[in-house]
Write a protein that holds these residues in place. Structure first.
Motif, PDB file in Angstrom:
ATOM      1  N   GLN A 283       0.834  -1.202   0.000  1.00 53.38           N
ATOM      2  CA  GLN A 283       0.000   0.000   0.000  1.00 53.38           C
ATOM      3  C   GLN A 283       0.871   1.255   0.000  1.00 53.38           C
ATOM      4  O   GLN A 283       0.608   2.207  -0.742  1.00 53.38           O
ATOM      5  CB  GLN A 283      -0.912   0.014   1.222  1.00 53.38           C
ATOM      6  CG  GLN A 283      -1.808   1.255   1.201  1.00 53.38           C
ATOM      7  CD  GLN A 283      -2.746   1.318   2.383  1.00 53.38           C
ATOM      8  OE1 GLN A 283      -3.180   0.298   2.876  1.00 53.38           O
ATOM      9  NE2 GLN A 283      -3.060   2.524   2.819  1.00 53.38           N
ATOM     10  N   THR A 284       1.918   1.233   0.808  1.00 53.00           N
ATOM     11  CA  THR A 284       2.822   2.386   0.857  1.00 53.00           C
ATOM     12  C   THR A 284       3.405   2.650  -0.530  1.00 53.00           C
ATOM     13  O   THR A 284       3.455   3.792  -0.988  1.00 53.00           O
ATOM     14  CB  THR A 284       3.975   2.113   1.854  1.00 53.00           C
ATOM     15  OG1 THR A 284       3.408   1.760   3.106  1.00 53.00           O
ATOM     16  CG2 THR A 284       4.857   3.335   2.041  1.00 53.00           C
ATOM     17  N   SER A 285       3.801   1.564  -1.201  1.00 53.80           N
ATOM     18  CA  SER A 285       4.417   1.721  -2.526  1.00 53.80           C
ATOM     19  C   SER A 285       3.423   2.275  -3.537  1.00 53.80           C
ATOM     20  O   SER A 285       3.768   3.156  -4.332  1.00 53.80           O
ATOM     21  CB  SER A 285       4.933   0.378  -3.036  1.00 53.80           C
ATOM     22  OG  SER A 285       5.819  -0.162  -2.107  1.00 53.80           O
ATOM     23  N   VAL A 286       2.192   1.754  -3.499  1.00 53.49           N
ATOM     24  CA  VAL A 286       1.195   2.203  -4.488  1.00 53.49           C
ATOM     25  C   VAL A 286       0.907   3.689  -4.306  1.00 53.49           C
ATOM     26  O   VAL A 286       0.902   4.468  -5.270  1.00 53.49           O
ATOM     27  CB  VAL A 286      -0.107   1.369  -4.359  1.00 53.49           C
ATOM     28  CG1 VAL A 286      -1.226   1.994  -5.181  1.00 53.49           C
ATOM     29  CG2 VAL A 286       0.137  -0.056  -4.814  1.00 53.49           C
ATOM     30  N   VAL A 287       0.677   4.110  -3.051  1.00 56.01           N
ATOM     31  CA  VAL A 287       0.370   5.522  -2.792  1.00 56.01           C
ATOM     32  C   VAL A 287       1.572   6.391  -3.158  1.00 56.01           C
ATOM     33  O   VAL A 287       1.439   7.410  -3.843  1.00 56.01           O
ATOM     34  CB  VAL A 287      -0.019   5.739  -1.307  1.00 56.01           C
ATOM     35  CG1 VAL A 287      -0.189   7.221  -1.008  1.00 56.01           C
ATOM     36  CG2 VAL A 287      -1.302   4.996  -0.991  1.00 56.01           C
ATOM     37  N   ALA A 288       2.761   5.976  -2.711  1.00 50.99           N
ATOM     38  CA  ALA A 288       3.966   6.772  -2.990  1.00 50.99           C
ATOM     39  C   ALA A 288       4.232   6.836  -4.492  1.00 50.99           C
ATOM     40  O   ALA A 288       4.582   7.893  -5.022  1.00 50.99           O
ATOM     41  CB  ALA A 288       5.165   6.176  -2.266  1.00 50.99           C
ATOM     42  N   ALA A 289       4.028   5.714  -5.186  1.00 50.83           N
ATOM     43  CA  ALA A 289       4.285   5.698  -6.636  1.00 50.83           C
ATOM     44  C   ALA A 289       3.299   6.604  -7.368  1.00 50.83           C
ATOM     45  O   ALA A 289       3.683   7.338  -8.283  1.00 50.83           O
ATOM     46  CB  ALA A 289       4.198   4.272  -7.168  1.00 50.83           C
ATOM     47  N   GLY A 290       2.029   6.550  -6.952  1.00 48.87           N
ATOM     48  CA  GLY A 290       1.023   7.412  -7.575  1.00 48.87           C
ATOM     49  C   GLY A 290       1.387   8.875  -7.412  1.00 48.87           C
ATOM     50  O   GLY A 290       1.346   9.658  -8.370  1.00 48.87           O
ATOM     51  N   LEU A 291       1.758   9.233  -6.193  1.00 48.42           N
ATOM     52  CA  LEU A 291       2.148  10.619  -5.944  1.00 48.42           C
ATOM     53  C   LEU A 291       3.432  10.965  -6.695  1.00 48.42           C
ATOM     54  O   LEU A 291       3.577  12.064  -7.222  1.00 48.42           O
ATOM     55  CB  LEU A 291       2.349  10.847  -4.441  1.00 48.42           C
ATOM     56  CG  LEU A 291       1.064  11.025  -3.632  1.00 48.42           C
ATOM     57  CD1 LEU A 291       1.363  11.000  -2.139  1.00 48.42           C
ATOM     58  CD2 LEU A 291       0.357  12.326  -3.986  1.00 48.42           C
ATOM     59  N   ALA A 292       4.353   9.993  -6.752  1.00 44.88           N
ATOM     60  CA  ALA A 292       5.635  10.242  -7.428  1.00 44.88           C
ATOM     61  C   ALA A 292       5.417  10.565  -8.903  1.00 44.88           C
ATOM     62  O   ALA A 292       6.021  11.498  -9.437  1.00 44.88           O
ATOM     63  CB  ALA A 292       6.553   9.036  -7.280  1.00 44.88           C
ATOM     64  N   VAL A 293       4.534   9.802  -9.542  1.00 41.47           N
ATOM     65  CA  VAL A 293       4.269  10.049 -10.968  1.00 41.47           C
ATOM     66  C   VAL A 293       3.676  11.446 -11.149  1.00 41.47           C
ATOM     67  O   VAL A 293       4.093  12.223 -12.022  1.00 41.47           O
ATOM     68  CB  VAL A 293       3.314   8.974 -11.539  1.00 41.47           C
ATOM     69  CG1 VAL A 293       2.821   9.364 -12.919  1.00 41.47           C
ATOM     70  CG2 VAL A 293       4.018   7.629 -11.593  1.00 41.47           C
ATOM     71  N   ALA A 294       2.703  11.769 -10.273  1.00 37.99           N
ATOM     72  CA  ALA A 294       2.058  13.077 -10.389  1.00 37.99           C
ATOM     73  C   ALA A 294       3.047  14.208 -10.128  1.00 37.99           C
ATOM     74  O   ALA A 294       3.130  15.170 -10.897  1.00 37.99           O
ATOM     75  CB  ALA A 294       0.892  13.159  -9.414  1.00 37.99           C
TER      76      ALA A 294
ATOM     77  N   GLY B 108       6.955  12.309  -2.731  1.00 38.79           N
ATOM     78  CA  GLY B 108       7.507  13.577  -3.198  1.00 38.79           C
ATOM     79  C   GLY B 108       8.963  13.447  -3.595  1.00 38.79           C
ATOM     80  O   GLY B 108       9.383  13.942  -4.645  1.00 38.79           O
ATOM     81  N   VAL B 109       9.737  12.756  -2.746  1.00 34.98           N
ATOM     82  CA  VAL B 109      11.168  12.577  -3.038  1.00 34.98           C
ATOM     83  C   VAL B 109      11.332  11.730  -4.310  1.00 34.98           C
ATOM     84  O   VAL B 109      12.115  12.070  -5.204  1.00 34.98           O
ATOM     85  CB  VAL B 109      11.891  11.921  -1.836  1.00 34.98           C
ATOM     86  CG1 VAL B 109      13.308  11.546  -2.207  1.00 34.98           C
ATOM     87  CG2 VAL B 109      11.893  12.877  -0.641  1.00 34.98           C
ATOM     88  N   LEU B 110      10.526  10.647  -4.388  1.00 36.11           N
ATOM     89  CA  LEU B 110      10.570   9.827  -5.609  1.00 36.11           C
ATOM     90  C   LEU B 110      10.132  10.666  -6.809  1.00 36.11           C
ATOM     91  O   LEU B 110      10.677  10.538  -7.908  1.00 36.11           O
ATOM     92  CB  LEU B 110       9.649   8.611  -5.471  1.00 36.11           C
ATOM     93  CG  LEU B 110      10.109   7.498  -4.513  1.00 36.11           C
ATOM     94  CD1 LEU B 110       9.022   6.432  -4.399  1.00 36.11           C
ATOM     95  CD2 LEU B 110      11.399   6.866  -5.016  1.00 36.11           C
ATOM     96  N   GLY B 111       9.122  11.513  -6.569  1.00 34.52           N
ATOM     97  CA  GLY B 111       8.600  12.374  -7.640  1.00 34.52           C
ATOM     98  C   GLY B 111       9.660  13.312  -8.173  1.00 34.52           C
ATOM     99  O   GLY B 111       9.729  13.570  -9.374  1.00 34.52           O
TER     100      GLY B 111
ATOM    101  N   ALA C 140      -3.973  11.609  -8.408  1.00 36.81           N
ATOM    102  CA  ALA C 140      -3.054  11.020  -7.414  1.00 36.81           C
ATOM    103  C   ALA C 140      -3.538  11.312  -5.997  1.00 36.81           C
ATOM    104  O   ALA C 140      -3.503  10.441  -5.120  1.00 36.81           O
ATOM    105  CB  ALA C 140      -1.654  11.571  -7.616  1.00 36.81           C
ATOM    106  N   PHE C 141      -4.007  12.539  -5.782  1.00 36.24           N
ATOM    107  CA  PHE C 141      -4.519  12.903  -4.454  1.00 36.24           C
ATOM    108  C   PHE C 141      -5.729  12.026  -4.105  1.00 36.24           C
ATOM    109  O   PHE C 141      -5.863  11.545  -2.984  1.00 36.24           O
ATOM    110  CB  PHE C 141      -4.928  14.372  -4.423  1.00 36.24           C
ATOM    111  CG  PHE C 141      -3.768  15.329  -4.327  1.00 36.24           C
ATOM    112  CD1 PHE C 141      -2.456  14.878  -4.384  1.00 36.24           C
ATOM    113  CD2 PHE C 141      -3.969  16.689  -4.187  1.00 36.24           C
ATOM    114  CE1 PHE C 141      -1.381  15.743  -4.297  1.00 36.24           C
ATOM    115  CE2 PHE C 141      -2.913  17.576  -4.084  1.00 36.24           C
ATOM    116  CZ  PHE C 141      -1.609  17.098  -4.157  1.00 36.24           C
ATOM    117  N   LEU C 142      -6.614  11.858  -5.097  1.00 38.03           N
ATOM    118  CA  LEU C 142      -7.821  11.058  -4.855  1.00 38.03           C
ATOM    119  C   LEU C 142      -7.448   9.611  -4.554  1.00 38.03           C
ATOM    120  O   LEU C 142      -7.972   9.001  -3.616  1.00 38.03           O
ATOM    121  CB  LEU C 142      -8.741  11.108  -6.078  1.00 38.03           C
ATOM    122  CG  LEU C 142      -9.614  12.356  -6.184  1.00 38.03           C
ATOM    123  CD1 LEU C 142     -10.394  12.334  -7.486  1.00 38.03           C
ATOM    124  CD2 LEU C 142     -10.584  12.430  -5.001  1.00 38.03           C
ATOM    125  N   ILE C 143      -6.513   9.084  -5.367  1.00 39.23           N
ATOM    126  CA  ILE C 143      -6.096   7.695  -5.159  1.00 39.23           C
ATOM    127  C   ILE C 143      -5.469   7.548  -3.776  1.00 39.23           C
ATOM    128  O   ILE C 143      -5.767   6.597  -3.043  1.00 39.23           O
ATOM    129  CB  ILE C 143      -5.097   7.260  -6.266  1.00 39.23           C
ATOM    130  CG1 ILE C 143      -5.844   7.118  -7.594  1.00 39.23           C
ATOM    131  CG2 ILE C 143      -4.418   5.945  -5.910  1.00 39.23           C
ATOM    132  CD1 ILE C 143      -4.951   6.975  -8.796  1.00 39.23           C
TER     133      ILE C 143
END
Lengths: 504, 226
Positions: free
Chosen positions: A16-27, A400-403, A352-355
């Motif tokens: 779950q952490t990865s999915v949320v972080a990845a979604g935000l990272a892409v955005a 954010g850092v990944l982003g 990404a925020f919604l997800i």
């Protein structure tokens, strides 16, 4: 306990952490890339204007052609022009006149500029186009003579026509580049700008630096010395110490100039002393462009109005007006980024925020029994909300850092793959591109024809600015806060009895 | 006369469901003395868990009065109920309800968090209570690394570490084998016997119920003393 619990949750619920972080990272990565690309396009526009008008220029003045001005210029080739050889005639014609179908500004106009209140300084240039037309045509005189010999008629009275002769077919055309009467032409154009060698604070010389040799100095006035644009010199294999022919006159190359703006050429191909340019082009005492510096930034608007009034036939442009005259793929890229890029970023960011919010809420739902148990042993809702928010914010910071990493990759891709953009300054809507030079097919002219018709190649150089970095981290935090608040709100609404009953 | 820890007077609890209103408890009057070992038996859906939730301050009655250790809970705020649970009530659940991502020691420590106990004291109290339930060497294990009986011992340690007034156990042996069941019940009996804790056990198991000194039966929301 909060940090221990936080660390355990994030590390044990990696998916779950990865999915949320990845979604935000892409955005965030997309936002970083688009912002950096947008900033680089804006910077490129500024670069183009600087290259064209100089750093210190507040206002530029030129005089556009009027209806009927100029007319289609022609290269007239007489039948006996050029050198005859092997049935062909080789010839060369050069036109050397003010670039861009502009009219000249006179000494009187310059005096008016100098006398206008608010003028802190000015310099003038004479921007000229050199168009050389080299061609090879069949030698018509020889062809005509051959035809005359073959079909010679008897001249005396009573003479009989030479029947056998008249029945002979006319000889095939000869000469020309293909030996069968064909013609071939080469057209070479370059821009020459006559500049005041003593002025480097305003105008085109304010944005160049020497890459080899030197710039023109006051001592060069009246001499046949030239400084070449670096790109032009490279393309045409010219170097300091060599010569360049302008309108049939040899100039010594004393320096190679480079634009101070990265990825941009200087405004002209060749720079020569103004007085020499005026003499060569028969524009004694006349100029094509005037670059004016106002006494202060506040005075620009009033000076613009005063000059427009004093020179009604001239085009007076302030820096802000000049900015709007930039066209070409650079402008297309700018509008693409402004419209599609920003909308796309916004849409992806919202998604990404919604997800993130939905996944956080879903995580809360999955942990109903966990939170119910914590409430049963005395944890207050506020503590559980803080826990959920902390997890969400840390996840978003990771995102954010990944982003930023994704953004850096995006920026590298933009810099690597983005095509070199072109910017045309002074173009008018609906006029198309430069068309052709005067007198050549496609050569346009007439009212409103751009006075400064320069086209620049601009390489995009997107960089990660501190502002973009800050924005990315702020956006990721915002995403974490939104997701955490929503998830926390869901958690706070859990009744301990119901949450334990629902999973019993 | 022994001091009462629970006084329930005319307590009713109803829930609204899609099928209509369900009366889980109907005019219950019960008094439990401090230090009792109480069993609550009854058929599924009879109201056992609802009664336990009222006794634990997890819920409030629809009507009537519930007094826990002298405090009326019927009109308490959520904050006060949370304080009451944090200080006085130790819960033990059938499914253990341990936090899966925390170790055994950390799970036990969660009960001390709302009490504001300093970290150093927390550690010593956690170590002591884990030793008491026989899990000194299992503190750093995750729940998934422990057997059912060990997990329930961790849950008991979590209930005990706060030094509660009452232990409420909802089917504490429902998911355990017979041997482990006896161990857990023995542990709870020991706490009651040695520390004078009030222990209330909801159970289907008559063997366990027989070992209580107060046996309550609850059928269709009505409580009777066996």
């Amino acid at each position: 306990m909060l940090f221990t619990y936080l660390k355990r949750e994030l590390s044990k619920r990696r998916k779950q952490t990865s999915v949320v972080a990845a979604g935000l990272a892409v955005a965030i990565g997309l936002v970083v890339t688009v912002s950096a690309a947008s900033a680089s396009v804006e910077k490129a526009q500024g670069t183009v204007l600087q290259s064209m008008y100089g750093i210190g220029t507040d206002i530029s003045i030129s005089k556009p052609g009027t209806p009927g001005f100029g007319g289609p210029d022609r290269f007239e080739i007489g039948s006996d022009d050029g050198n005859s050889a092997d049935g062909s005639r080789n010839f060369s014609r050069t036109r050397f006149d003010i670039a861009g179908f502009a009219q000249a500004l006179t000494a009187e106009d310059l005096a008016t500029v100098a006398a206008t209140p608010g003028v802190g300084g000015y310099t003038s240039t004479l921007k000229l186009n050199s168009i050389t037309f080299n061609g090879e045509l069949p030698d018509f005189i020889i062809n005509q003579q051959n035809q005359g010999t073959q079909s010679q008629m008897p001249s005396g009275p009573g003479s009989q026509p030479n029947v056998s002769s008249t029945n002979q077919p006319a000889p095939a055309p000869s000469g020309g580049f293909d030996g069968r009467g064909g013609a071939a032409f080469d057209v070479t154009t370059f821009t020459v700008e006559g500049i005041d060698p003593s002025e480097s604070a305003i105008g085109p010389m304010s944005t160049v630096e020497v890459s080899d040799g030197r710039l023109l100095t006051t001592a060069d006035a009246g001499t046949y010395k030239a400084v070449l644009d670096s790109s032009y010199a490279t393309t045409n294999k010219k170097s300091v110490g060599g010569t360049i022919k302008i309108d049939g006159v040899k100039f010594e190359i004393v320096g190679i100039a480079l634009s101070t703006a990265t990825g941009s050429s200087t405004s002209s191909n060749v720079y020569i002393p103004l007085d020499v340019a005026q003499k060569l082009s028969d524009h004694d005492g006349e100029v094509s462009n005037v670059y004016v510096q106002a006494t202060s930034a506040d005075a620009v608007t009033d000076l613009d109005k005063a000059l427009t009034k004093a020179l009604p036939d001239a085009t007076v442009n302030s820096a802000s007006e000049l900015a709007s005259s930039v066209s070409g793929t650079l402008t297309s890229a700018s509008s693409l980024i402004q419209s599609l890029g920003k909308w796309l970023s916004t849409a992806v960011l919202i998604a990404a925020f919604l997800i993130a919010a939905l996944l956080t809420a879903s995580g809360v739902n999955r942990r109903t029994r966990e939170f119910g148990t914590l409430k049963a042993i005395g944890w207050r809702s506020g503590r559980i909300v803080r826990q959920v928010m902390a997890e969400s914010i840390v996840t978003s910071i990771i995102g954010g850092v990944l982003g930023i990493g994704v953004g850096l990759a995006g920026i590298a891709a933009v810099n690597h793959f983005a095509p070199t953009l072109t910017a045309s300054v002074g173009g008018l809507a609906g006029m198309g591109d430069a068309g052709g030079p005067p007198g050549m097919p496609g050569g346009g002219q007439g009212p409103g024809r751009p006075v400064f018709g320069n086209t620049f190649d601009v390489a995009l150089n997107a960089t990660l600015s501190p502002l973009v970095l800050f924005t990315a981290l702020a956006l990721s935090l915002l995403g974490g806060l939104i997701a955490g608040m929503y998830g926390g709100w869901r958690a706070s609404r859990l009744s301990p009895a119901e949450s334990l009953r629902s999973v019993a | 006369m022994a001091e009462s820890i629970y006084e329930l007077t005319q307590v009713s609890k109803s829930f609204r469901t899609r099928m209509g209103t369900v009366n889980a408890l109907d005019s219950v009057n019960v008094t439990i003395e401090r230090g009792s070992l109480v069993s609550i038996q009854g058929p599924t859906g009879g109201g056992k868990s609802t009664l336990l939730q009222l006794l634990g301050g997890l819920d409030q009655p629809s009507t009537g009065s519930v007094i826990i250790d002298g405090a009326e809970t019927s009109d308490m705020s959520e904050k006060s109920l949370a304080e009451l649970r944090a200080n006085k009530v130790g819960f033990i659940f059938q499914n253990f309800n341990l936090i899966p991502t925390l170790t055994a020691a950390e799970n036990v420590e969660t009960a001390l968090v709302p009490l504001g106990v300093a970290p150093a004291e927390r550690k010593s109290r956690v170590d002591a209570v884990l030793a008491e339930v026989g899990l000194s060497d299992r503190g750093h294990h995750l729940p998934s690394e422990l057997s059912g009986g060990q997990q329930q011992r961790v849950a008991i340690a979590r209930a005990l570490v706060k030094k509660p007034t009452v232990i409420l156990a909802d089917e504490p042996t429902g998911n355990l084998d017979e041997q482990t069941r006896d161990d857990i019940i023995g542990l709870l009996e020991g706490l009651h016997r040695d520390q004078g804790l009030t222990v209330v056990i909801v159970t289907h198991d008559s063997v366990i119920a027989q070992r209580a000194n107060v046996r309550l039966n609850i059928v269709a929301g009505r409580v009777s003393v066996a």
